[in-house]
Write a protein that holds these residues in place. Structure first.
Motif, short mmCIF file in Angstrom:
data_model
loop_
_atom_site.label_atom_id
_atom_site.label_comp_id
_atom_site.label_asym_id
_atom_site.label_seq_id
_atom_site.Cartn_x
_atom_site.Cartn_y
_atom_site.Cartn_z
N ASN A 185 0.84 -1.19 0.00
CA ASN A 185 0.00 0.00 0.00
C ASN A 185 0.88 1.25 0.00
N LYS A 186 0.23 2.39 -0.23
CA LYS A 186 0.98 3.65 -0.28
C LYS A 186 1.74 3.92 1.00
N ASP A 187 1.13 3.56 2.13
CA ASP A 187 1.80 3.82 3.41
C ASP A 187 2.88 2.80 3.72
N SER A 189 2.53 -0.47 4.04
CA SER A 189 2.07 -1.74 4.61
C SER A 189 1.87 -2.75 3.48
#
Lengths: 437, 324
Positions: A185-187, A189
């Protein structure tokens, strides 16, 4: 012809067949751990690349490993014609076939890092180059009388030669290919891209487990003293310990009795005992397997946290466990069993053997990684990228690389849906289907 | 205050809600106020096109709204019961259900993924049909009918004739006293996600956008809520909120000290969620990032999780014992 020669040949032939059957294990492992839309491609390319690897091994691989040469590489006996080898206690062609199987396994492991996104042409060319300029060097260094063999490195059946070499190529590939769409994911994770069939994965582990008796016990290349039985015993114990350890650690740390993790633990136990199976006592085999099962759990989490997408966990199962297995003989090799090198640290051998093992791992691992990385980097430039297009990745490599799905009834519908969701523009799939219907 | 459009109400909601975030009771009262505005606005809109509601009715909420346990973000779970049985009335109230649902969605209440909404004929019925449906649910005892009964158990009227809902729920409570039904309810709800590992650590998500977060809904809220709901069936308690449910259990079944302990922990849980959950949208409201918690916070959360599990286990034992 003397009986021992015939018996040796028979045993190693059986072992060779078992090792080649492990390719079937890898087919189930890799397809079971990945998605349906790539299953036909993965199964097919595994057979194809074993074919390429076999031809290359016959033409040059065997000669580079076992031919006359220097401490770096052999350079004779190309295009092996089935002659007997002087001083070898078994049929030359049986020995050849057994060694060919190992080269094939190492390549298959390497391809774990390519899964679900590399172009088919990349598989073909890398199969050729890996089989000529990566695997033969490491195999020659350790098994073909090269500089690490002279050093006294213990790697009975190839924790380093086969597994670590394959895993390092997988690492180079997965770094250059970058993660699959949707893995992170972008963050930062990670998402769990679940495999489509845990039954395949479990069966693959059983097939590999049994095949490993050929891999390890067959590496005695002799029936003398029926020592292969002891090697098989150690192999089984380590696999068992790895299985239990991985399940327990997963349950303790994340609260889940995770099936794929347990299966990885079994394989890690097998990979780890590969180097040490002939040099250690049974209790040590259990310890080596237990540690491998725990290590593989943390290794998978580590690679994921570094945003390295390793679809079938080849880096952890074959790499991390391969390193541990190779080092383990430096700790546990007993004076009676250490027919190569010295006893380990726990048997009064001091740090000497451990140092030899560590050097062997570092040299082989670095070589395999760097050369694979360079090969792939050159290929990336020359072939205009290693990876299929985003569109192709979404519809699946079954369709993009081969024109038909391994599970046609199911995947056609699913892919049509995901394309529709991903964007509203006409897709190759839609075009394909409209020409079919 | 007069608010006619869904836009106005939505704007008011977002402007006001942040001032309430740390106070649980007020927050839930506020949600009810918003519901009231939305329902009134929906009725006005419908009146223009189809006339006034043709029969007395009750609009009720279920789920966390029914239990007065909503966080900042909440989804929709609601139904309608109306007095007179006629096809025309059903059409009208289904329309009303859709209007309200659209209004709530605009005000930030996510639609129910399971379609437990007054726009669905299953949850929008005349009183007589509701009685029949409950009768059907209590006699079928299937996985689905049990789920429906458990959802209905948390129903609370927010608009209209509350007696309509009261009658339906009374009817349900009487039917559920059968032991077979209670056993099935127990089996249906008593599996919950583990929050604490064998080493006493908090168990977090390992994958997905909430990696490193604990799912507080599944590990903490649900054990309390499910246990209290079962206790309310077991003891014939009418209230829908977890704390009142627990405190209404007779002292002979759970000692007063023990009840106090569970209630305190549940209170702490609601405040803890308001203080620490991510709250960027409905889904994230169920997650708490463990690495952001202080040592004391973690200790408190573990204590809450422990108490939830204790209540959960105690309820299981009580019901199993009675069945034997």
């Amino acid at each position: 012809m003397d009986t021992l020669f015939l018996m040796n040949s028979m045993w190693v032939m059986i072992s060779g067949v078992l090792v080649i059957l492990m390719i079937g294990g890898f087919i189930l492992l890799e397809t079971g751990s990945t998605r349906m839309k790539n299953a036909g491609h993965i199964a097919g390319k595994t057979i194809l690349t074993f074919g390429i690897s076999s031809l290359v091994f016959w033409a040059v691989g065997y000669g580079l490993i076992f031919g006359e040469g220097n401490s770096i590489i052999g350079f004779s006996d190309f295009f092996y014609s089935g002659y007997e080898v002087e001083g070898l206690g078994l049929s030359g062609s049986v020995f050849f076939l057994f060694q060919l199987a190992f080269a094939g396994i190492s390549l298959t492991i390497a391809f774990g890092g390519f899964a679900e996104r590399a172009k088919l042409s990349v598989y073909l060319i890398f199969a050729l180059l890996f089989s000529i300029i990566v695997y033969p060097f490491v195999a020659h260094w350790i098994w073909g009388g090269g500089w690490l063999a002279e050093h006294g490195k213990q790697d009975f059946a190839g924790s380093t030669v086969v597994h670590l070499t394959g895993a390092m190529a997988a690492l180079a590939a997965t770094i250059l290919l970058k993660p699959r769409i949707g893995k992170f994911n972008k963050d930062g994770s990670a998402n769990n891209i679940e495999g489509h069939n845990q039954v395949f994965t479990a069966l693959s582990v059983l097939l590999l487990w049994v095949g490993w008796f050929g891999f390890n016990a067959g590496s005695t290349v002799s029936v003398d003293g029926a020592f292969f039985g002891f090697v098989a015993l150690n192999t089984n114990l380590a696999a068992a310990a790895g299985t239990v350890a991985a399940l327990l650690i997963s349950w303790i740390v994340v609260g889940k009795a995770d099936v794929p993790m347990m299966l990885n633990g079994a394989l890690a136990g097998l990979v780890a005992i590969t180097a040490s199976c002939a040099f250690v006592d049974t209790w040590a085999a259990v310890v080596i397997g237990l540690v491998a099962g725990i290590l593989v759990f943390y290794s998978i989490r580590f690679f994921e946290s570094r945003k390295i997408d390793d679809p079938i966990f080849a880096l952890s199962v074959h790499g991390t466990a391969g390193v541990w297995g190779t080092l383990s003989t430096g700790l546990f090799a007993t004076p009676e069993l250490a027919t190569v090198g010295e006893p380990g640290l726990f048997y009064g051998g001091g740090l000497a053997q451990l140092g030899v093992q560590a050097l062997g791992v570092a040299a082989s691992g670095t070589f395999a990684f760097l050369v694979s990385f360079i090969i792939l980097l050159v290929m990336k430039t020359a072939m205009n990228g290693l990876r299929v297009t985003e569109e192709e990745e979404i519809i699946g490599l079954d369709l993009s690389e081969h024109g038909s799905y391994g599970y046609p009834e199911l995947v056609n519908n699913e892919a049509a849906k995901s394309i529709k969701n991903a964007n509203n523009t006409p897709s190759p799939l839609a075009v394909q289907q409209s020409t079919v219907n | 205050m007069e608010m006619k459009t869904f836009e106005e109400i939505s704007e008011f909601r977002w402007k006001t809600i942040n001032d309430l975030v740390l106070e649980h009771e007020n927050l839930n009262k506020f949600h009810d106020v918003i519901y009231g505005y939305i329902i009134s606005a929906a009725i006005s809109r419908l009146t223009l096109r189809h006339g006034k509601p043709p029969s007395p009715f009750c609009f009720f909420v279920m789920g966390s709204a029914g239990r007065l346990e909503q966080s900042i973000w909440s989804d929709q779970d609601h139904g309608i019961a109306f007095e007179d049985d006629s096809k025309h009335h059903l059409t009208y109230f289904l329309h009303l259900g859709s209007e309200i649902s659209a209004g709530l969605e605009q005000a930030g209440y996510k639609k129910c993924s399971g379609d437990v909404m007054a726009s669905n004929p299953l949850w929008c019925k005349s009183r007589a049909e509701w009685q029949q449906q409950v009768q059907h649910w209590t006699s079928t005892i299937s996985w689905e009918s049990i789920r429906h009964l458990l959802i209905l158990a948390d129903a609370r009227p927010v608009f209209g004739e509350s007696s309509l809902l009261h009658l339906i729920k009374e009817n349900t409570a009487n039917s559920v006293k059968s032991e077979k039904l209670l056993t099935r309810m127990l089996e249906n709800t008593m599996h919950s996600k583990k929050g604490i590992g064998v080493l006493g650590q908090l168990l977090v998500e390992t994958h997905g956008p909430f990696s490193g977060c604990i799912n507080i809904k599944e590990t903490a809220i649900l054990p309390f809520v499910n246990a209290a709901r079962l206790l309310s069936f077991y003891c014939g308690i009418e209230s829908t909120d977890t704390r009142t449910r627990i405190s209404s259990v007779p002292d002979s079944i759970i000692a007063p000290q023990e009840k106090k302990y569970y209630i305190e922990n549940f209170n702490a849980l609601l405040s803890f969620r308001l203080a620490h959950a991510l709250q960027t949208d409905y889904e994230s409201g169920h997650f708490i990032r463990v690495e952001h918690l202080s040592k004391e916070d973690k200790k408190e959360l573990k204590q809450i999780l422990k108490a939830g599990k204790e209540l959960h286990d105690k309820t299981s034992r009580l019901i199993e014992r009675r069945i034997q």
